[in-house]
Design an enzyme around this catalytic site. Structure first.
Site, PDB file in Angstrom:
ATOM      1  N   GLY A   1       9.663 -37.974 -57.390  1.00  0.00           N
ATOM      2  CA  GLY A   1      10.834 -37.689 -56.445  1.00  0.00           C
ATOM      3  C   GLY A   1      11.964 -38.780 -56.604  1.00  0.00           C
TER       4      GLY A   1
ATOM      5  N   GLY B   1      15.452 -38.681 -55.218  1.00  0.00           N
ATOM      6  CA  GLY B   1      15.930 -38.112 -53.752  1.00  0.00           C
ATOM      7  C   GLY B   1      16.758 -39.131 -52.960  1.00  0.00           C
ATOM      8  CD  GLN B   2      18.225 -39.607 -47.007  1.00  0.00           C
ATOM      9  OE1 GLN B   2      17.353 -38.924 -46.647  1.00  0.00           O
ATOM     10  NE2 GLN B   2      18.984 -40.209 -46.170  1.00  0.00           N
ATOM     11  CG  LEU B   3      13.444 -42.533 -48.291  1.00  0.00           C
ATOM     12  CD1 LEU B   3      12.943 -41.159 -47.391  1.00  0.00           C
ATOM     13  CD2 LEU B   3      12.854 -43.775 -48.058  1.00  0.00           C
TER      14      LEU B   3
ATOM     15  CG  ASP C   1      13.463 -35.888 -59.205  1.00  0.00           C
ATOM     16  OD1 ASP C   1      13.112 -34.800 -59.210  1.00  0.00           O
ATOM     17  OD2 ASP C   1      13.545 -36.756 -58.188  1.00  0.00           O
TER      18      ASP C   1
ATOM     19  NE  ARG D   1      17.666 -30.591 -61.963  1.00  0.00           N
ATOM     20  CZ  ARG D   1      16.785 -29.788 -61.756  1.00  0.00           C
ATOM     21  NH1 ARG D   1      16.036 -28.826 -62.455  1.00  0.00           N
ATOM     22  NH2 ARG D   1      16.465 -29.385 -60.292  1.00  0.00           N
TER      23      ARG D   1
ATOM     24  CG  ASP E   1       7.108 -29.392 -62.070  1.00  0.00           C
ATOM     25  OD1 ASP E   1       6.446 -29.740 -61.118  1.00  0.00           O
ATOM     26  OD2 ASP E   1       7.123 -28.231 -62.553  1.00  0.00           O
TER      27      ASP E   1
ATOM     28  CE1 TYR F   1       8.775 -32.597 -45.704  1.00  0.00           C
ATOM     29  CE2 TYR F   1       9.345 -32.658 -43.560  1.00  0.00           C
ATOM     30  CZ  TYR F   1       9.256 -33.302 -44.603  1.00  0.00           C
ATOM     31  OH  TYR F   1       9.373 -34.804 -44.612  1.00  0.00           O
TER      32      TYR F   1
ATOM     33  CE  LYS G   1       5.976 -34.805 -46.391  1.00  0.00           C
ATOM     34  NZ  LYS G   1       5.712 -35.686 -47.723  1.00  0.00           N
TER      35      LYS G   1
HETATM   36  C1  AKB Z   1      13.754 -33.727 -42.766  1.00  0.00           C
HETATM   37  O1  AKB Z   1      14.677 -33.571 -41.793  1.00  0.00           O
HETATM   38  O2  AKB Z   1      13.030 -32.742 -42.715  1.00  0.00           O
HETATM   39  C2  AKB Z   1      13.316 -34.974 -42.971  1.00  0.00           C
HETATM   40  C3  AKB Z   1      12.267 -35.413 -42.263  1.00  0.00           C
HETATM   41  C4  AKB Z   1      12.500 -35.960 -40.879  1.00  0.00           C
HETATM   42  O3  AKB Z   1      11.110 -35.675 -42.733  1.00  0.00           O
HETATM   43  N1  AKB Z   1      14.571 -35.894 -42.921  1.00  0.00           N
END
Ligand code: AKB
Length: 316
Positions: free
Chosen positions: A9, A12-14, A35, A37, A50, A140, A144
């Site tokens: 990843g 991504g942003q991080l 990542d 691509r 992937d 999500y 987690k």
């Molecule tokens: C999101 O908003 O889904 C993420 C997070 C807080 O994990 N930035």
């Protein structure tokens, strides 16, 4: 032997900021970014992976004799609600691939990013403790919580050194976030610098925990470089930066851009945000490995506006 690091990843942003930071610390030749691509003008080594493909990760781990994995690949909270089963499948499968490959290949350390999305209605909204009861409301968040428990399982059963942080919403100028509920807190600065009005998808008083990119990258590196005996929590650590509402960030921006305007059109992301914590108790991270944030809302605003001003000037 020096560390050989694989980042999933990495686009991504991080991921893109963490990749550069780790390249700086461990050497360009010792960090393998990956990542789905390949991006243009990438510095250093990049492999297309992937992360749902076990064999592909295994191949890269063997090829580069990887010793550490930072597993950042995931679908975030807002995007995840469009297809909850796929979110569960992707987030869970990729992490189990990484854990299995790590244990079977003698990987020394694994980093797993968790999130404030693990908290739900059962947790205290203010100063949410590390050991709060976790009943997340998003696919999500559920994935987690699951990942946190697998982290601890692999540590206890196999001695795999997995370390994890529950990230607040991350604010950085380097790239745009994608598919999160906290994304508004990055978008708002872009609009302000471009002198455009901003439409917020949350209510004006919906407070969320956030953190500046420099702080979150430093936290990640400090956790990963801490001596193993200092890591007392093997599910995931709370860390806090700053907490604010859309109204508060808009008011801070207005100090620099007095003509800045914001309107509120809450959508489904408001329902996600209102179930999350407003602020986080990170005393355990502070006590165990010395965590300390540096940026408050004023400092974040100053840094974001200055960096984005430069960015858009160059882009013209
Ligand atoms: C999101 O908003 O889904 C993420 C997070 C807080 O994990 N930035």
């Amino acid at each position: 032997m020096s560390a050989k690091i694989l980042i999933t990843g990495a686009n991504g942003q991080l991921g893109c900021v963490l990749t550069e930071t780790l390249q700086g610390r461990y050497g360009l030749e010792n960090v393998i970014a990956s990542d789905l691509r390949e991006k243009e003008n990438i510095r250093g080594i990049f492999e297309v992976i992937d992360a749902t493909d076990y064999d592909r990760i295994q191949h890269v781990v063997t090829q580069y004799k990887i010793t550490q994995i930072y597993h950042l690949a995931a679908i975030l909270s807002a995007k995840g609600e469009a297809n909850p089963l796929q979110t569960w499948d992707i987030n869970t499968k990729t992490f189990l691939n990484v854990l299995e490959i790590s244990r079977l290949n003698g990987i020394e350390k694994v980093f797993y990013p968790s999130s404030i999305a693990v908290f739900g209605d059962a947790a205290l909204k203010n100063n949410t403790p590390n050991d709060a009861y976790l009943n997340p409301s998003t696919a999500y968040g559920i994935s987690k919580v699951d990942g946190e428990n697998w982290s601890q399982y692999y540590f206890l059963k196999y001695g795999l050194d997995v370390r994890s942080i529950r990230y607040p919403g991350v604010i950085g100028y380097q790239s745009l976030p994608g598919g999160g509920t906290t994304d508004y807190a990055v978008d708002i600065y872009h609009k302000a610098v471009l002198k455009e009005p901003f439409t917020c998808f949350l209510n004006e008083d919906t407070t969320l925990p956030m953190i500046y990119m420099d702080d979150v990258i430093r936290a990640t590196v400090e956790l990963m470089e801490a001596p193993s005996e200092k890591i007392k929590i093997r599910t995931s650590y709370n860390i806090a930066g700053v907490s604010f509402s859309p109204k508060e960030i808009a008011s801070e921006i207005s100090k620099v851009f007095p003509n800045f305007t914001i309107e509120y059109k809450p959508d489904f992301r408001e329902d996600i945000a209102k179930r999350w914590s407003k602020s986080i108790d990170d005393s355990q991270a502070k006590a165990d490995w010395g965590w300390k944030p540096n940026y408050n809302l004023e400092a974040i605003t100053k840094a974001m506006i200055s960096a984005l001003n430069d960015y858009y000037k160059e882009a013209v």
